[in-house]
Design a protein around this motif. Structure first.
Motif, PDB file in Angstrom:
ATOM      1  N   ASP A   1      -2.674 -13.277  -6.523  1.00 60.52           N
ATOM      2  CA  ASP A   1      -3.068 -11.988  -5.959  1.00 60.52           C
ATOM      3  C   ASP A   1      -2.020 -11.615  -4.920  1.00 60.52           C
ATOM      4  OD1 ASP A   1      -4.338  -9.731  -5.185  1.00 60.52           O
ATOM      5  OD2 ASP A   1      -6.055 -10.733  -4.247  1.00 60.52           O
TER       6      ASP A   1
ATOM      7  N   ARG B   1      -1.298  -8.763  -3.531  1.00 58.85           N
ATOM      8  CA  ARG B   1      -1.788  -7.899  -2.465  1.00 58.85           C
ATOM      9  C   ARG B   1      -2.401  -8.752  -1.339  1.00 58.85           C
ATOM     10  NH1 ARG B   1      -3.295  -2.701  -1.358  1.00 58.85           N
ATOM     11  NH2 ARG B   1      -5.233  -2.437  -0.194  1.00 58.85           N
ATOM     12  N   HIS B   2      -3.215  -9.726  -1.711  1.00 52.81           N
ATOM     13  CA  HIS B   2      -3.813 -10.608  -0.712  1.00 52.81           C
ATOM     14  C   HIS B   2      -2.741 -11.419   0.015  1.00 52.81           C
ATOM     15  CE1 HIS B   2      -5.816 -14.286   0.733  1.00 52.81           C
ATOM     16  NE2 HIS B   2      -6.753 -13.426   1.089  1.00 52.81           N
ATOM     17  N   ARG B   3      -1.757 -11.883  -0.724  1.00 53.94           N
ATOM     18  CA  ARG B   3      -0.676 -12.660  -0.122  1.00 53.94           C
ATOM     19  C   ARG B   3       0.116 -11.814   0.877  1.00 53.94           C
ATOM     20  NH1 ARG B   3       3.678 -15.488  -3.863  1.00 53.94           N
ATOM     21  NH2 ARG B   3       1.798 -16.405  -4.707  1.00 53.94           N
TER      22      ARG B   3
END
Length: 113
Positions: free
Chosen positions: A59, A61-63
């Motif tokens: 993910d 975006r989360h990273r």
């Protein structure tokens, strides 16, 4: 005073010849013992043997959000550290002034007109 230099003899210094590990070489006789050459690994060592298949893709975006949060935390921590160092230096300067017996140690701020 006498200078203390080590006495160098011809037996102390040797130039070692390094050979690539890909070609097997015969054992080398040095002094009273036999030095066995190192053998190369049959396959190159890499990290692919430690990889595991993932159930879900990364993910990104989360990273990226986690990286931005970590960067903001680092910047805030650095700013607090700088502010603390400046405050301690100012307090030390004022304390040194008071301990010298001076009376004009307090900073008076004047408004700029």
């Amino acid at each position: 005073m006498k200078s203390q230099r080590p006495i160098a003899s011809g037996d102390e210094h040797q130039v070692l010849q390094f050979r690539p590990r890909t070609t097997p070489s015969p054992p080398i006789r040095r002094g009273s013992g036999i030095v066995q050459p190192l053998h190369a690994a049959p396959e190159p060592l890499d990290l692919s043997r430690y990889e595991r298949p993932r159930e879900e893709p990364d993910d990104f975006r989360h990273r990226m959000l986690a990286n931005i949060a970590a960067l903001a935390f680092t910047i805030a921590l650095t700013a607090i550290g700088i502010w603390l160092a400046v405050s301690i230096a100012d307090l030390r300067r004022t304390q040194d002034c008071v301990l010298m017996g001076r009376r004009d140690c307090a900073r008076i701020t004047t408004p700029h007109i």
